[in-house]
Design an enzyme around this catalytic site. Structure first.
Site, PDB file in Angstrom:
ATOM      1  N   SER A 286       0.758  40.506  -8.617  1.00 30.45           N
ATOM      2  CA  SER A 286       0.438  39.466  -7.634  1.00 30.45           C
ATOM      3  C   SER A 286      -0.020  40.042  -6.289  1.00 30.45           C
ATOM      4  CB  SER A 286       1.655  38.546  -7.471  1.00 30.45           C
ATOM      5  OG  SER A 286       1.341  37.418  -6.696  1.00 30.45           O
ATOM      6  N   ASP A 297     -11.765  48.202  -4.323  1.00 31.02           N
ATOM      7  CA  ASP A 297     -13.115  47.624  -4.331  1.00 31.02           C
ATOM      8  C   ASP A 297     -13.945  48.035  -3.116  1.00 31.02           C
ATOM      9  OD1 ASP A 297     -12.508  46.433  -6.693  1.00 31.02           O
ATOM     10  OD2 ASP A 297     -12.814  44.370  -6.031  1.00 31.02           O
ATOM     11  N   LYS A 311      -0.984  39.553 -12.710  1.00 34.31           N
ATOM     12  CA  LYS A 311      -0.618  38.184 -12.331  1.00 34.31           C
ATOM     13  C   LYS A 311      -1.549  37.740 -11.208  1.00 34.31           C
ATOM     14  CE  LYS A 311       2.783  35.044 -10.428  1.00 34.31           C
ATOM     15  NZ  LYS A 311       1.719  34.316  -9.705  1.00 34.31           N
TER      16      LYS A 311
END
Length: 533
Positions: A286, A297, A311
């Site tokens: 999460s 990224d 999740k």
């Protein structure tokens, strides 16, 4: 006509009217209301309507996804406490040893420390009620110790070297729950910070730790999110903001009814320069995955460890009138490159929940936790990082840049059994209880303890004796394989008792393969090979 007949006739008429209306409107909600009304009014035995409705809600949510859940009022309160950063109580770290509450350490500056409670004390009475030797559950003991701020509780305490029972009156207060387990300099110019959850106080704690480490010369950071199951979205955004530039996307959410929402960095973070390594494992989930995905990224740092849990479903809490709550999935989390964090799930009800819960075991059985080449991604799951265009993978969870296999060599059945039976923790607490003053005299600070203290053969003989007493069959080969790990755990637990969690992790990290790999990545040039600055 008797009263009973009138009631039955009126009920039947009302049910018929509701049924006709439900048929005309074809409304699922009217259908549900009709069923509940019929059961509550006509069923042969008395029914608990609250439980009936709760079970209906739970049954509906089970058909949706693994993370849409119902919580009763008590569960809501217990669930919120760790994330809100505190609770009201007496402020102690404790361990249950043979039906007795042993104080590991009073919270610094907390109510118990102010009242005179010491590490090693055994609390045997709470408000004149015995809690020792009566098989009382830990939950029941916690309820007696906790209470509203400024309320008072009387404690009966047995202290080593004191013959009579000591009595203390402790005034309860707000007790902080910290998000950071450790923050220290792990190598020259390299800091280490471990976050255990993303709560209301995480950003404040992190900023304070970061500033303290930077004043000692820290330039690079190892951020440990291993085992971090997540928490508040805002806390994850705040932490990612510490590393990213202005307007760089951190995460976005999107769902059928929920339009896309972007969350971007402000560009005012305290560590936008310097090398960054994020540690994750299969239990990182999460909010941990949001931070990790944003760092990866944007090519802001590298990720070390194993693929994260996956999740990435956004739950909206819906408060119900009785204090209970529905957490309903309304959207999915996506990383800046467009990767969906959520791992796949399928089926309905118990089948879906069972399959979802079995995922980590399946990963282990398929060899994914031991071998990076056991993980295969189709071309459709390939994405490109924002700055360097490196290949990263979707399909659920965040795949690290440097894979670290789970270490199965040191974990044996003998080791698992002595941990499960409480042998390791009880051996430690017993040793500290006998040698606390000697340890404090010999080791004035943690640095000296860390360099000089060793677990000797006499200590290990006590461990084996307690293991025998608990029915753990001795296996010499397994014992020798696990011995270095057992000694490290024992030393770390002693450090935690004498100092705090940060010192515990300083000891444990000497055997943590992901931490060691992170140091190698920074020291041997591997970082620069991935992040071409």
């Amino acid at each position: 006509m008797t009263t009973m007949k009138r009631i039955l006739l009126l009920t039947a008429c009302l049910l018929m009217a509701l049924a006709i209306q439900a048929q005309r409107t074809n409304n699922p909600m009217r259908k549900l209301q009709l069923a509940e009304f019929a059961i509550s009014r006509l069923y042969v035995d008395t029914v608990n309507e609250d439980r009936l409705v709760e079970n209906a809600i739970i049954g509906m949510l089970e058909q949706l996804d693994p993370h849409s859940t119902y919580s009763n009022p008590e569960e809501v309160k217990a669930m919120n406490e760790p994330l809100q950063g505190g609770f009201e109580g007496i402020g102690i770290q404790f361990q249950m040893i043979e039906d007795t509450l042993l104080v590991i350490q009073p919270v610094s500056g907390g109510p118990s420390e102010k009242a005179g409670i010491l590490a090693g004390d055994r609390i045997t009475q709470v408000n004149d009620t015995a809690i020792a030797g009566v098989k009382m559950s830990t939950e029941d003991i916690m309820k007696r110790l906790r209470g509203p701020k400024d309320s008072k509780v009387r404690l009966g305490v047995v202290r080593r070297g004191v013959d009579q029972l000591l009595n203390f009156t402790v005034k309860r207060d707000q007790i902080p729950i910290h998000s950071l387990d450790a923050a220290y300099i792990i190598a020259p110019h390299t800091g280490y910070i471990r976050i255990n959850r993303f709560g209301a106080t995480t950003q404040e704690e992190f900023a304070e730790a970061l500033a303290r480490l930077q004043t000692t010369g820290m330039q690079d950071l190892i951020l440990d999110l291993q085992g971090n199951g997540g928490g508040y979205l805002n806390a994850a955004i705040d932490i990612a903001n510490e590393f990213l530039g202005q307007k760089e996307l951190i995460v976005y959410t999107e769902g059928r009814s929920a339009k896309r929402s972007d969350f971007s960095a402000k560009g005012n973070g305290s560590l936008r320069q310097g090398r960054l390594v994020v540690l994750v494992d299969e239990y990182s989930a999460s909010a941990s995955e949001i931070v990790t995905g944003a760092v990866q990224d944007w090519d802001r740092g590298v990720v070390v460890g194993r693929r994260t849990f996956g999740k990435g479903l956004v739950q909206r809490p819906i408060d119900l009138p009785d204090g209970s709550m529905i957490r309903l999935t309304i959207a999915r989390y996506y990383t800046p490159a467009g990767r969906c964090i959520q791992k796949p799930y399928s089926g309905e009800g118990e089948d879906m929940q069972e399959q979802y819960a079995r995922d980590l075991l399946d990963r282990f059985n398929h060899g994914e936790l031991m071998h990076a080449d056991s993980i295969h991604f189709p071309d459709s799951l390939k994405y490109r990082t924002k700055r360097l265009g490196r290949t990263v993978y979707g399909g659920g969870g965040i795949m690290p840049d440097f894979f670290v296999p789970i270490d199965t060599t040191r974990y044996t059945d003998y080791h698992r059994n002595i941990v499960a039976k409480g042998v390791v923790i009880r051996s430690t607490t017993g040793y500290i209880e006998r040698h606390r003053e000697e340890l404090k005299r010999t080791y004035k600070d943690f640095e000296r303890f860390n360099k000089k203290f060793e677990i000797d053969e006499a200590f290990m003989a006590d461990v084996r004796a307690l293991a025998d007493k608990e029915g753990v069959k001795f296996d010499e080969a397994q014992y020798n394989r696990s011995l270095p790990l057992i000694k490290t755990q024992l030393k770390a637990l002693i450090a935690r008792d004498l100092w705090d969690m940060s010192e515990y992790y300083q000891v444990m990290n000497t055997t943590n393969e992901s931490v060691l790999q992170a140091l190698r990545v920074l020291e041997e040039g591997a970082y620069e090979q991935v992040i071409n600055r």
